[in-house]
Design a protein around this motif. Structure first.
Motif, PDB file in Angstrom:
ATOM      1  N   VAL A  91       5.327  -5.481   6.279  1.00  0.00           N
ATOM      2  CA  VAL A  91       6.353  -6.354   5.687  1.00  0.00           C
ATOM      3  C   VAL A  91       5.701  -7.435   4.840  1.00  0.00           C
ATOM      4  N   LEU A  92       4.607  -8.019   5.341  1.00  0.00           N
ATOM      5  CA  LEU A  92       3.902  -9.056   4.583  1.00  0.00           C
ATOM      6  C   LEU A  92       3.339  -8.487   3.284  1.00  0.00           C
ATOM      7  N   LEU A  93       2.783  -7.281   3.340  1.00  0.00           N
ATOM      8  CA  LEU A  93       2.228  -6.664   2.140  1.00  0.00           C
ATOM      9  C   LEU A  93       3.316  -6.437   1.097  1.00  0.00           C
ATOM     10  N   LEU A  94       4.468  -5.926   1.510  1.00  0.00           N
ATOM     11  CA  LEU A  94       5.565  -5.715   0.569  1.00  0.00           C
ATOM     12  C   LEU A  94       6.056  -7.033  -0.013  1.00  0.00           C
ATOM     13  N   ARG A  95       6.040  -8.066   0.789  1.00  0.00           N
ATOM     14  CA  ARG A  95       6.447  -9.386   0.288  1.00  0.00           C
ATOM     15  C   ARG A  95       5.477  -9.897  -0.771  1.00  0.00           C
ATOM     16  N   LEU A  96       4.175  -9.745  -0.506  1.00  0.00           N
ATOM     17  CA  LEU A  96       3.184 -10.191  -1.484  1.00  0.00           C
ATOM     18  C   LEU A  96       3.317  -9.415  -2.792  1.00  0.00           C
ATOM     19  N   ALA A  97       3.557  -8.103  -2.680  1.00  0.00           N
ATOM     20  CA  ALA A  97       3.690  -7.295  -3.884  1.00  0.00           C
ATOM     21  C   ALA A  97       4.934  -7.685  -4.681  1.00  0.00           C
ATOM     22  N   LEU A 125      -4.957 -10.293   1.841  1.00  0.00           N
ATOM     23  CA  LEU A 125      -4.756  -9.993   3.257  1.00  0.00           C
ATOM     24  C   LEU A 125      -6.017 -10.261   4.066  1.00  0.00           C
ATOM     25  N   LEU A 126      -7.176  -9.961   3.484  1.00  0.00           N
ATOM     26  CA  LEU A 126      -8.431 -10.277   4.184  1.00  0.00           C
ATOM     27  C   LEU A 126      -8.586 -11.784   4.353  1.00  0.00           C
ATOM     28  N   LYS A 127      -8.153 -12.538   3.353  1.00  0.00           N
ATOM     29  CA  LYS A 127      -8.223 -13.998   3.454  1.00  0.00           C
ATOM     30  C   LYS A 127      -7.355 -14.518   4.593  1.00  0.00           C
ATOM     31  N   LEU A 128      -6.245 -13.804   4.848  1.00  0.00           N
ATOM     32  CA  LEU A 128      -5.361 -14.188   5.953  1.00  0.00           C
ATOM     33  C   LEU A 128      -5.798 -13.582   7.280  1.00  0.00           C
ATOM     34  N   ASP A 129      -7.008 -13.000   7.303  1.00  0.00           N
ATOM     35  CA  ASP A 129      -7.616 -12.464   8.522  1.00  0.00           C
ATOM     36  C   ASP A 129      -6.898 -11.216   9.023  1.00  0.00           C
ATOM     37  N   TYR A 130      -6.415 -10.377   8.098  1.00  0.00           N
ATOM     38  CA  TYR A 130      -5.854  -9.076   8.456  1.00  0.00           C
ATOM     39  C   TYR A 130      -6.883  -8.003   8.125  1.00  0.00           C
ATOM     40  N   ILE A 173      -7.629  -4.617   7.131  1.00  0.00           N
ATOM     41  CA  ILE A 173      -6.960  -3.489   6.503  1.00  0.00           C
ATOM     42  C   ILE A 173      -7.798  -3.028   5.322  1.00  0.00           C
ATOM     43  N   GLY A 174      -7.804  -1.743   5.050  1.00  0.00           N
ATOM     44  CA  GLY A 174      -8.573  -1.196   3.949  1.00  0.00           C
ATOM     45  C   GLY A 174      -7.780  -1.150   2.655  1.00  0.00           C
ATOM     46  N   ARG A 175      -8.480  -1.100   1.545  1.00  0.00           N
ATOM     47  CA  ARG A 175      -7.805  -1.056   0.249  1.00  0.00           C
ATOM     48  C   ARG A 175      -6.981   0.223   0.108  1.00  0.00           C
ATOM     49  N   SER A 176      -7.518   1.347   0.592  1.00  0.00           N
ATOM     50  CA  SER A 176      -6.762   2.594   0.497  1.00  0.00           C
ATOM     51  C   SER A 176      -5.484   2.545   1.333  1.00  0.00           C
ATOM     52  N   THR A 177      -5.519   1.820   2.447  1.00  0.00           N
ATOM     53  CA  THR A 177      -4.305   1.669   3.261  1.00  0.00           C
ATOM     54  C   THR A 177      -3.248   0.864   2.513  1.00  0.00           C
ATOM     55  N   VAL A 178      -3.696  -0.171   1.809  1.00  0.00           N
ATOM     56  CA  VAL A 178      -2.773  -0.954   0.981  1.00  0.00           C
ATOM     57  C   VAL A 178      -2.109  -0.059  -0.053  1.00  0.00           C
ATOM     58  N   ARG A 179      -2.914   0.770  -0.722  1.00  0.00           N
ATOM     59  CA  ARG A 179      -2.373   1.677  -1.728  1.00  0.00           C
ATOM     60  C   ARG A 179      -1.381   2.672  -1.120  1.00  0.00           C
ATOM     61  N   ASP A 180      -1.743   3.247   0.054  1.00  0.00           N
ATOM     62  CA  ASP A 180      -0.871   4.248   0.673  1.00  0.00           C
ATOM     63  C   ASP A 180       0.457   3.645   1.112  1.00  0.00           C
ATOM     64  N   ILE A 181       0.435   2.435   1.666  1.00  0.00           N
ATOM     65  CA  ILE A 181       1.675   1.796   2.117  1.00  0.00           C
ATOM     66  C   ILE A 181       2.599   1.537   0.932  1.00  0.00           C
ATOM     67  N   LEU A 182       2.056   1.025  -0.155  1.00  0.00           N
ATOM     68  CA  LEU A 182       2.891   0.749  -1.329  1.00  0.00           C
ATOM     69  C   LEU A 182       3.432   2.036  -1.937  1.00  0.00           C
ATOM     70  N   GLY A 226      -2.783  -6.297  -8.322  1.00  0.00           N
ATOM     71  CA  GLY A 226      -3.063  -4.910  -8.032  1.00  0.00           C
ATOM     72  C   GLY A 226      -3.477  -4.706  -6.590  1.00  0.00           C
ATOM     73  N   TYR A 227      -3.919  -3.474  -6.292  1.00  0.00           N
ATOM     74  CA  TYR A 227      -4.293  -3.146  -4.914  1.00  0.00           C
ATOM     75  C   TYR A 227      -5.453  -4.024  -4.424  1.00  0.00           C
ATOM     76  N   SER A 228      -6.453  -4.229  -5.254  1.00  0.00           N
ATOM     77  CA  SER A 228      -7.626  -5.004  -4.841  1.00  0.00           C
ATOM     78  C   SER A 228      -7.266  -6.455  -4.575  1.00  0.00           C
ATOM     79  N   LYS A 229      -6.416  -7.037  -5.436  1.00  0.00           N
ATOM     80  CA  LYS A 229      -6.010  -8.421  -5.242  1.00  0.00           C
ATOM     81  C   LYS A 229      -5.194  -8.578  -3.962  1.00  0.00           C
TER      82      LYS A 229
END
Length: 365
Positions: free
Chosen positions: A120-126, A141-146, A148-157, A133-136
């Motif tokens: 839910v947080l990822l969709l909100r940020l997007a 998310l890493l800055k917020l101490d989550y 998660i991998g970049r490929s996972t971010v891409r797959d969820i979106l 983009g995916y890297s940003k």
């Protein structure tokens, strides 16, 4: 008639001959199988009796035992199984064997599922940042101490059918998004009328900050002249100066009470006056919305006795509105921020305007 009698007699003789040749175990199994079917038939049901799983197991086991005794099995089953076909009972037995050799499937391997809150947080940020983009997004998310991998971010979106950053950025921003960057620099003003219990018309003058939704009560009078309105404008500029708030724009309508002196007060402070079009109340929507709230929540539930009574009512209501009323337009915050709610004290109620409005707060421990 004679033919049927001879046929029945012949069948009886054949059964006696067959029973004489069968073993005691064979006979016992036949008796048990027949009794089980008789028990099913004895049920008082309007339709064909339903067979439970337990009864299916019993019939299948007895049939399997009877099948394993040797020759003449098919003929024997046709004679003993009166309710069901032998193939049906044998199919039940095969199902039992299949269940016996069915093991629980082991949990599939692979990575654990992503936390739904993180998705839910990822969709909100997007959604809030169409140029990321995916890297940003991954870095945020890493800055917020989550973890998660970049490929996972891409797959969820991709699963949520969220297009990549270039396609999302093409949509551009709406007027609401564009103006939200400047709303902290806007303030609006307006009048509205109140009829007293003696049918006297009073005018209420107020200002509202668009960013925080904070309302400033300028005053009320029965005869709002240009000089009186200009003096209320001076009072407001002094208040904003004391609070070190910088406003760039003032929204007002084209009422004749707003004279050149009124505009000059704000121009001296570097505030540009924006006049709304004729007969366009939606152009001053924030002020109009607050008037509706004041009427529905407060004024429509009271009989105003006079100018002094109205001034007292408006000050108390605006104090509650600014300091204790959560506002949906600013994410349920109050126009004047309050301290975080206590979690250890008991919830207490405070009556506003004699109980017309109820305000709840935590009691200090």
């Amino acid at each position: 008639m004679l033919y049927l009698l001879l046929a029945n007699l012949l069948s009886l003789l054949l059964d006696l001959f067959a029973i004489h040749r069968r073993s005691e175990q064979h006979k016992d199994l036949e008796i048990l199988l027949l009794r089980q079917q008789l028990r099913i038939l004895q049920r008082q049901q309007p339709h064909a009796p339903r067979v439970s799983r337990t009864e299916k197991v019993a019939l299948a086991v007895l049939t399997a035992k009877l099948t394993g005794l040797g020759r003449g099995v098919k003929a024997t089953l046709n004679q003993v199984l009166l309710l069901f076909k032998p193939d049906t009972v044998l199919r039940w037995h095969r199902d039992l064997v299949r269940r016996k050799w069915t093991f629980k499937q082991l949990r599939a391997g692979g990575r654990p599922a992503t936390d739904p809150e993180l998705q839910v947080l990822l969709l909100r940020l997007a959604a809030e940042n169409p140029t990321w983009g995916y890297s940003k997004l991954h870095g945020e998310l890493l800055k917020l101490d989550y973890q998660i991998g970049r490929s996972t971010v891409r797959d969820i979106l991709n699963r949520q059918q969220v297009p990549p950053a270039p396609e999302r950025a093409k949509k551009g921003s709406s007027w609401g998004t564009f103006l939200s960057h400047y709303r902290e620099q806007f303030i609006a003003c307006d009048f509205f009328t109140v009829e007293t219990a003696w049918l006297k018309t009073l005018y209420v003058f107020f200002f509202v900050e668009l960013g925080s939704r904070r309302v400033h009560f300028a005053g009320c009078t029965a005869h709002p002249t240009g000089e009186w309105v200009t003096q209320q404008a001076r009072q407001l500029t002094w208040t904003l100066q004391d609070e070190r708030k910088t406003m760039r724009f003032l929204i007002r309508d084209r009422d004749a009470k707003f004279t050149a002196g009124f505009d000059a007060v704000f121009a001296a402070k570097g505030v540009e006056v924006i006049r709304t079009p004729y007969r366009a109340p939606k152009a001053n929507a924030f002020a109009e919305r607050w008037i509706r709230s004041a009427r529905e929540v407060c004024l429509d539930r009271l009989l105003i006795l006079g100018e002094g009574h109205l001034r007292h009512v408006m000050r108390e209501y605006i104090g509650y509105y600014n300091q204790a009323r959560p506002h949906q337009g600013i994410e349920q915050r109050c126009p004047i921020p309050i301290e975080s709610a206590r979690r250890d004290g008991a919830a207490k109620r405070r009556d506003v305007l004699g109980g017309i409005i109820h305000d709840y707060h935590r009691e200090a421990a």
